[in-house]
Design a protein around this motif. Structure first.
Motif, PDB file in Angstrom:
ATOM      1  N   ARG A 183       0.824  -1.216   0.000  1.00 18.43           N
ATOM      2  CA  ARG A 183       0.000   0.000   0.000  1.00 18.43           C
ATOM      3  C   ARG A 183       0.856   1.262   0.000  1.00 18.43           C
ATOM      4  O   ARG A 183       0.338   2.360  -0.213  1.00 18.43           O
ATOM      5  CB  ARG A 183      -0.905   0.036   1.239  1.00 18.43           C
ATOM      6  CG  ARG A 183      -2.101  -0.877   1.188  1.00 18.43           C
ATOM      7  CD  ARG A 183      -3.212  -0.383   2.112  1.00 18.43           C
ATOM      8  NE  ARG A 183      -2.778  -0.300   3.502  1.00 18.43           N
ATOM      9  CZ  ARG A 183      -3.492   0.302   4.461  1.00 18.43           C
ATOM     10  NH1 ARG A 183      -4.638   0.903   4.173  1.00 18.43           N
ATOM     11  NH2 ARG A 183      -3.057   0.330   5.702  1.00 18.43           N
ATOM     12  N   TYR A 184       2.136   1.102   0.250  1.00 18.91           N
ATOM     13  CA  TYR A 184       3.054   2.226   0.369  1.00 18.91           C
ATOM     14  C   TYR A 184       3.557   2.749  -0.973  1.00 18.91           C
ATOM     15  O   TYR A 184       4.278   3.752  -1.016  1.00 18.91           O
ATOM     16  CB  TYR A 184       4.270   1.812   1.219  1.00 18.91           C
ATOM     17  CG  TYR A 184       4.929   0.540   0.735  1.00 18.91           C
ATOM     18  CD1 TYR A 184       5.794   0.538  -0.348  1.00 18.91           C
ATOM     19  CD2 TYR A 184       4.678  -0.679   1.358  1.00 18.91           C
ATOM     20  CE1 TYR A 184       6.393  -0.633  -0.790  1.00 18.91           C
ATOM     21  CE2 TYR A 184       5.273  -1.849   0.926  1.00 18.91           C
ATOM     22  CZ  TYR A 184       6.134  -1.819  -0.144  1.00 18.91           C
ATOM     23  OH  TYR A 184       6.724  -2.990  -0.585  1.00 18.91           O
ATOM     24  N   ALA A 185       3.226   2.086  -2.065  1.00 20.70           N
ATOM     25  CA  ALA A 185       3.807   2.412  -3.365  1.00 20.70           C
ATOM     26  C   ALA A 185       2.752   2.944  -4.317  1.00 20.70           C
ATOM     27  O   ALA A 185       1.551   2.703  -4.152  1.00 20.70           O
ATOM     28  CB  ALA A 185       4.482   1.186  -3.967  1.00 20.70           C
ATOM     29  N   LEU A 201       2.952  -9.895   7.342  1.00 14.40           N
ATOM     30  CA  LEU A 201       3.510  -8.561   7.159  1.00 14.40           C
ATOM     31  C   LEU A 201       2.381  -7.535   7.296  1.00 14.40           C
ATOM     32  O   LEU A 201       1.276  -7.761   6.799  1.00 14.40           O
ATOM     33  CB  LEU A 201       4.138  -8.416   5.771  1.00 14.40           C
ATOM     34  CG  LEU A 201       5.263  -9.369   5.377  1.00 14.40           C
ATOM     35  CD1 LEU A 201       5.718  -9.063   3.948  1.00 14.40           C
ATOM     36  CD2 LEU A 201       6.434  -9.261   6.339  1.00 14.40           C
ATOM     37  N   THR A 202       2.660  -6.410   7.929  1.00 16.43           N
ATOM     38  CA  THR A 202       1.655  -5.361   8.026  1.00 16.43           C
ATOM     39  C   THR A 202       1.437  -4.699   6.666  1.00 16.43           C
ATOM     40  O   THR A 202       2.339  -4.659   5.827  1.00 16.43           O
ATOM     41  CB  THR A 202       2.069  -4.284   9.040  1.00 16.43           C
ATOM     42  OG1 THR A 202       3.300  -3.685   8.618  1.00 16.43           O
ATOM     43  CG2 THR A 202       2.229  -4.876  10.427  1.00 16.43           C
ATOM     44  N   ASP A 203       0.244  -4.180   6.458  1.00 17.67           N
ATOM     45  CA  ASP A 203      -0.066  -3.459   5.215  1.00 17.67           C
ATOM     46  C   ASP A 203       0.186  -1.959   5.424  1.00 17.67           C
ATOM     47  O   ASP A 203      -0.703  -1.131   5.300  1.00 17.67           O
ATOM     48  CB  ASP A 203      -1.497  -3.730   4.753  1.00 17.67           C
ATOM     49  CG  ASP A 203      -2.543  -3.391   5.796  1.00 17.67           C
ATOM     50  OD1 ASP A 203      -2.201  -3.342   6.994  1.00 17.67           O
ATOM     51  OD2 ASP A 203      -3.705  -3.175   5.424  1.00 17.67           O
ATOM     52  N   SER A 204       1.423  -1.641   5.720  1.00 16.76           N
ATOM     53  CA  SER A 204       1.805  -0.288   6.119  1.00 16.76           C
ATOM     54  C   SER A 204       1.719   0.706   4.974  1.00 16.76           C
ATOM     55  O   SER A 204       1.878   0.356   3.795  1.00 16.76           O
ATOM     56  CB  SER A 204       3.252  -0.289   6.640  1.00 16.76           C
ATOM     57  OG  SER A 204       3.442  -1.243   7.654  1.00 16.76           O
ATOM     58  N   GLY A 205       1.525   1.970   5.367  1.00 12.01           N
ATOM     59  CA  GLY A 205       1.651   3.075   4.440  1.00 12.01           C
ATOM     60  C   GLY A 205       3.068   3.626   4.456  1.00 12.01           C
ATOM     61  O   GLY A 205       3.963   3.122   5.151  1.00 12.01           O
ATOM     62  N   TYR A 206       3.267   4.693   3.707  1.00 11.90           N
ATOM     63  CA  TYR A 206       4.586   5.275   3.463  1.00 11.90           C
ATOM     64  C   TYR A 206       5.017   6.199   4.601  1.00 11.90           C
ATOM     65  O   TYR A 206       4.212   6.967   5.131  1.00 11.90           O
ATOM     66  CB  TYR A 206       4.537   6.044   2.142  1.00 11.90           C
ATOM     67  CG  TYR A 206       5.742   6.886   1.818  1.00 11.90           C
ATOM     68  CD1 TYR A 206       6.960   6.293   1.508  1.00 11.90           C
ATOM     69  CD2 TYR A 206       5.652   8.279   1.813  1.00 11.90           C
ATOM     70  CE1 TYR A 206       8.070   7.071   1.188  1.00 11.90           C
ATOM     71  CE2 TYR A 206       6.751   9.067   1.488  1.00 11.90           C
ATOM     72  CZ  TYR A 206       7.951   8.454   1.178  1.00 11.90           C
ATOM     73  OH  TYR A 206       9.039   9.225   0.867  1.00 11.90           O
ATOM     74  N   ILE A 207       6.308   6.132   4.960  1.00 11.88           N
ATOM     75  CA  ILE A 207       6.892   6.977   5.997  1.00 11.88           C
ATOM     76  C   ILE A 207       7.780   8.017   5.313  1.00 11.88           C
ATOM     77  O   ILE A 207       8.885   7.704   4.864  1.00 11.88           O
ATOM     78  CB  ILE A 207       7.712   6.145   6.997  1.00 11.88           C
ATOM     79  CG1 ILE A 207       6.845   5.041   7.614  1.00 11.88           C
ATOM     80  CG2 ILE A 207       8.303   7.040   8.082  1.00 11.88           C
ATOM     81  CD1 ILE A 207       7.624   4.018   8.416  1.00 11.88           C
ATOM     82  N   GLY A 208       7.297   9.223   5.208  1.00 14.75           N
ATOM     83  CA  GLY A 208       8.013  10.271   4.500  1.00 14.75           C
ATOM     84  C   GLY A 208       9.190  10.820   5.284  1.00 14.75           C
ATOM     85  O   GLY A 208       9.466  10.428   6.432  1.00 14.75           O
ATOM     86  N   LYS A 209       9.899  11.754   4.669  1.00 18.62           N
ATOM     87  CA  LYS A 209      11.064  12.384   5.286  1.00 18.62           C
ATOM     88  C   LYS A 209      10.668  13.036   6.605  1.00 18.62           C
ATOM     89  O   LYS A 209       9.800  13.891   6.660  1.00 18.62           O
ATOM     90  CB  LYS A 209      11.638  13.427   4.327  1.00 18.62           C
ATOM     91  CG  LYS A 209      12.844  14.166   4.848  1.00 18.62           C
ATOM     92  CD  LYS A 209      13.476  15.026   3.762  1.00 18.62           C
ATOM     93  CE  LYS A 209      12.516  16.075   3.248  1.00 18.62           C
ATOM     94  NZ  LYS A 209      13.163  16.966   2.247  1.00 18.62           N
ATOM     95  N   GLY A 210      11.308  12.605   7.685  1.00 19.09           N
ATOM     96  CA  GLY A 210      11.059  13.178   8.993  1.00 19.09           C
ATOM     97  C   GLY A 210       9.697  12.895   9.581  1.00 19.09           C
ATOM     98  O   GLY A 210       9.313  13.505  10.590  1.00 19.09           O
TER      99      GLY A 210
END
Length: 285
Positions: free
Chosen positions: A59-61, A89-98
């Motif tokens: 989901r992060y892409a 595995l978790t269906d994680s979202g994106y972790i942006g800069k900072g």
């Protein structure tokens, strides 16, 4: 079905019928990608595959990717357990800069389940300038994690498992990662910044980039130079012949040559030094 020191092959869920042919090496395994990943895991299990299997929802892409503060899905975790995945595995979202809020949110949510791997899809700055903060946060939560690193400058390997990666997988394993997954085609070897333009080795029918061990690079088959390959797929024939080969044959060559390097890594007494010498040699190739 232990993941310890495994080099997994990451494929699309639609690759289910060819996937086992790419993961028949000792020390291998599969990661199926997409919303139907758990269905592919179930199908391969029913066909008798007993190696490690994971499902990455990703989901992060893409242009519609979600932020890491999004709620994780209990149903996605349950579906993986039911299908026979080695670990959910978790269906994680994106972790942006900072974006510390997104990082903490994923780790806090993942902590509610036992034996779940928290997927951390991070901006490149997290593994370069903010790597100490990233490592400290993961250690504080005591979580099992897998990184997906967005495209950016080269970085020193971290001792965390990798998803959707290229040759960086071997660097991670050399520096203490429990396992890593190499993508079978370009889009599964990268987390592209958004917006982006697709690149490298594409033809109708799928990605066609061949791994060249001497250069530690995936090279579009149209650009392959002189030289032969002694892997069990190529049998000493010229690499250039892969320009006329099917996608499965190209990817079988890739999996075979990568696992030869993986075996060399596992036999190495000083793995970090082995990786450093290998990369230095590739720079002069």
């Amino acid at each position: 079905m232990d993941l310890h020191e495994r080099l997994l092959v990451q494929v699309s869920a639609r690759d289910v019928y060819d996937a086992v042919a790419l993961a028949g090496h000792p020390g291998s395994g599969l990661v199926f990608t997409g919303q139907a990943g758990h269905d592919a895991v179930r199908m391969v299990r029913r066909r008798g595959y007993d190696g490690p299997l994971l499902a990455d929802r990703r989901r992060y892409a893409g242009s519609a990717r979600v932020r890491g503060t999004a709620r994780l899905s209990p149903d996605w975790i349950a579906d993986q357990v039911e299908s026979g995945a080695t670990a959910p595995l978790t269906d994680s979202g994106y972790i942006g800069k900072g974006d510390h809020e997104a990082l903490h949110t994923i780790l806090e949510q993942a902590a509610q389940w036992e034996d779940v791997i928290a997927v951390l899809p991070v901006h490149a700055r997290w593994v370069a300038e903010d790597r100490t903060s990233l490592m400290r946060t993961v250690t504080d939560y005591g979580a099992s994690v897998a990184l997906v690193v967005e495209d950016g400058p080269p970085y020193r390997p971290l001792p965390f498992p990798l998803l959707s990666a290229g040759i960086e997988c071997l660097g991670a394993l050399a520096h203490g990662a429990a396992w890593a997954a190499v993508g079978v085609r370009e889009v599964l070897r990268h987390l592209y910044p958004e917006p982006h333009e697709a690149r490298g080795g594409w033809r109708r029918g799928g990605a066609r980039s061949a791994f060249v061990p001497e250069r530690l690079e995936f090279v579009p088959v149209e650009r392959l130079g002189e030289g032969t390959c002694g892997c069990s797929t190529c049998h000493g024939r010229p690499l250039r012949r892969l320009a006329e080969a099917g996608e499965l044959e190209v990817n079988t060559h890739n999996a075979t040559t990568l696992h030869r390097l993986h075996n060399r890594l596992l036999r190495s007494t000083h793995r970090e030094r082995w990786w450093r010498e290998l990369t230095e040699s590739a720079l002069t190739a």
